[in-house]
Design an enzyme around this catalytic site. Sequence first.
Site, PDB file in Angstrom:
ATOM      1  N   ARG A  28      -6.833  35.125 -28.068  1.00 57.23           N
ATOM      2  CA  ARG A  28      -6.766  36.586 -28.221  1.00 57.23           C
ATOM      3  C   ARG A  28      -5.747  37.190 -27.258  1.00 57.23           C
ATOM      4  O   ARG A  28      -5.047  38.145 -27.592  1.00 57.23           O
ATOM      5  CB  ARG A  28      -8.160  37.198 -28.043  1.00 57.23           C
ATOM      6  CG  ARG A  28      -9.056  36.973 -29.270  1.00 57.23           C
ATOM      7  CD  ARG A  28     -10.510  37.160 -28.945  1.00 57.23           C
ATOM      8  NE  ARG A  28     -11.376  37.106 -30.126  1.00 57.23           N
ATOM      9  CZ  ARG A  28     -11.754  35.982 -30.753  1.00 57.23           C
ATOM     10  NH1 ARG A  28     -11.329  34.812 -30.328  1.00 57.23           N
ATOM     11  NH2 ARG A  28     -12.543  36.043 -31.816  1.00 57.23           N
ATOM     12  N   ASP A 313     -20.870  26.580 -31.587  1.00 57.40           N
ATOM     13  CA  ASP A 313     -19.953  25.582 -31.013  1.00 57.40           C
ATOM     14  C   ASP A 313     -20.670  24.563 -30.134  1.00 57.40           C
ATOM     15  O   ASP A 313     -20.153  23.473 -29.890  1.00 57.40           O
ATOM     16  CB  ASP A 313     -18.862  26.275 -30.185  1.00 57.40           C
ATOM     17  CG  ASP A 313     -17.881  27.025 -31.064  1.00 57.40           C
ATOM     18  OD1 ASP A 313     -17.868  26.795 -32.286  1.00 57.40           O
ATOM     19  OD2 ASP A 313     -17.110  27.845 -30.522  1.00 57.40           O
ATOM     20  N   LYS A 340     -16.410  23.410 -39.728  1.00 55.92           N
ATOM     21  CA  LYS A 340     -15.741  23.428 -38.418  1.00 55.92           C
ATOM     22  C   LYS A 340     -14.657  22.347 -38.402  1.00 55.92           C
ATOM     23  O   LYS A 340     -14.241  21.875 -39.446  1.00 55.92           O
ATOM     24  CB  LYS A 340     -16.771  23.238 -37.301  1.00 55.92           C
ATOM     25  CG  LYS A 340     -17.730  24.419 -37.171  1.00 55.92           C
ATOM     26  CD  LYS A 340     -16.998  25.672 -36.726  1.00 55.92           C
ATOM     27  CE  LYS A 340     -17.890  26.880 -36.654  1.00 55.92           C
ATOM     28  NZ  LYS A 340     -17.160  28.121 -36.431  1.00 55.92           N
ATOM     29  N   ARG A 386     -15.254  18.481 -30.212  1.00 51.63           N
ATOM     30  CA  ARG A 386     -16.623  18.678 -29.700  1.00 51.63           C
ATOM     31  C   ARG A 386     -17.523  17.480 -30.004  1.00 51.63           C
ATOM     32  O   ARG A 386     -18.436  17.175 -29.245  1.00 51.63           O
ATOM     33  CB  ARG A 386     -17.224  19.970 -30.258  1.00 51.63           C
ATOM     34  CG  ARG A 386     -16.480  21.207 -29.758  1.00 51.63           C
ATOM     35  CD  ARG A 386     -17.275  22.469 -29.957  1.00 51.63           C
ATOM     36  NE  ARG A 386     -16.400  23.621 -29.916  1.00 51.63           N
ATOM     37  CZ  ARG A 386     -16.003  24.232 -28.809  1.00 51.63           C
ATOM     38  NH1 ARG A 386     -16.404  23.804 -27.631  1.00 51.63           N
ATOM     39  NH2 ARG A 386     -15.197  25.278 -28.863  1.00 51.63           N
TER      40      ARG A 386
HETATM   41  C1  S3P Z   1     -14.308  31.606 -32.657  1.00 50.05           C
HETATM   42  C2  S3P Z   1     -15.360  31.911 -33.474  1.00 50.05           C
HETATM   43  C3  S3P Z   1     -16.285  30.915 -34.007  1.00 50.05           C
HETATM   44  C4  S3P Z   1     -16.240  29.623 -33.212  1.00 50.05           C
HETATM   45  C5  S3P Z   1     -14.837  29.178 -32.950  1.00 50.05           C
HETATM   46  C6  S3P Z   1     -14.069  30.235 -32.180  1.00 50.05           C
HETATM   47  C7  S3P Z   1     -13.411  32.688 -32.216  1.00 50.05           C
HETATM   48  O1  S3P Z   1     -15.940  30.619 -35.355  1.00 50.05           O
HETATM   49  O2  S3P Z   1     -16.959  28.620 -33.875  1.00 50.05           O
HETATM   50  O3  S3P Z   1     -14.832  27.968 -32.188  1.00 50.05           O
HETATM   51  O4  S3P Z   1     -12.624  32.478 -31.278  1.00 50.05           O
HETATM   52  O5  S3P Z   1     -13.469  33.760 -32.825  1.00 50.05           O
HETATM   53  P1  S3P Z   1     -16.386  31.573 -36.570  1.00 50.05           P
HETATM   54  O6  S3P Z   1     -15.848  32.895 -36.314  1.00 50.05           O
HETATM   55  O7  S3P Z   1     -15.782  30.982 -37.799  1.00 50.05           O
HETATM   56  O8  S3P Z   1     -17.876  31.518 -36.585  1.00 50.05           O
END
Ligand code: S3P
Length: 429
Positions: A28, A313, A340, A386
């Site tokens: 981000r 996660d 995932k 993971r």
């Molecule tokens: C993430 C959101 C999650 C997570 C991923 C990172 C993020 O996924 O599992 O490792 O940075 O927004 P989802 O938004 O698909 O649930």
Amino acid sequence: MSRMRVEKTKAFDVEIDTIASDKSISHRCAIFSLLSDKPSVIENYLQAEDTLNTLHIISLLGAEVEKEGERITITPPKAIKEPAQILDCGNSGTAMRLLMGFLSAKEGFFVLHGDRYLANRPMRRVADPLRKIGAKIDGRVKGNLSPIAIRGSKLEGFEYQSPIASAQVKSAMILAALHAKEMSHFSEPFLSRDHSERMLVGMGAEIISKEDAITIMPLLAPLQPLQIRVPCDPSSGFFFAVAAAIVPESRVVLQDVSLNPTRIEAYKVLQKMGAHIDFISKEEKYEPIGDIVVQYGSLKGIEVSENIAWLIDELPALSIAMAVAKGRSVVKNASELRVKESDRISSVVENLQKCGIEAVESEDGYEIVGGRLKEGVTVESFGDHRVAMSFAIAGLLSGIEIDDTACIDTSFPNFIELLSRMTKVEHGD
Ligand code: S3P
């Protein structure tokens, strides 16, 4: 194709101040810095393959990225540059989905692609709602799989109820909404991790959050730049939390981790299972940050069927705690695990069975009967960081060999170095 061998260990007491920086926040930082017209300064940006790919992508979009020690300065371009190259997101769904939202509103033509694992992960969950507001997006298999091609266009404001609690979907839609012509409303069945809202509000965006619904006002001017030190990643720290929870007499201190409530649910489950866990708050900047202390406790089985988005996660690592806990554990409502980096329901169950543990798949989770891990087994990572790290932790009790561990570098390049503080680890080709 690299492999790793982890030896059985005895009690350990370790303090770690170098858990990998938060992956979600790092991605981000790179993308959101393009929403300002001034340089953003980011300390402790995650130096792993996934997040370095995102930095490379924003440089192809015209940003200037300067690294000075562990500080990165990102100077955004005046206007997003149309890149001549494909934007390679590597293994990262977060990068691809957030960039889809961001680039849909930018003038130009952009192609996003990734490795063979990412190329098989569904993108329609983001592409469909974006198309509804005017985005021009296409891809393989009826626009669902990468390469994803985007022709930037003007977007409409929207009212969208997401069928899944996904921070990636939410963040993509927020990025689109910031560039839309009208105000937008987004809701999800359950609040997903909220880093985007926190960071963007910190940068001056007008986003009003009410539990699982948010209102986003279009940007009238560039946002303030980010000034941030990225906290350590609770999901990376969780491998060592499980390590301390399952190796008798052990203790670990994880320093400077994000204590965002949408990210520490797995620690709470581990606590309920019987581990001794303390959260020590230290500061608050965009996010609450502090230390987590985890001590061995005799574990008992548990049912996990709520707040799934807050621990999705960590479920592979939690499955190792379940595998050695007394009694039966059940994971439900977690079908997201299937999309995932690998199908984590089948990866986890197949590997646990190889380790001699009774584990059964269901459509949206699994059931594990705690037992004794078989010694000296070889398991696969399925190309999933993971899964590789979770089974390395199982090896602390039984000794283990894991195939195809190069994927660990996508999120946690110093994992092996830290694991070596607890046991002997050999790795190579
Ligand atoms: C993430 C959101 C999650 C997570 C991923 C990172 C993020 O996924 O599992 O490792 O940075 O927004 P989802 O938004 O698909 O649930």
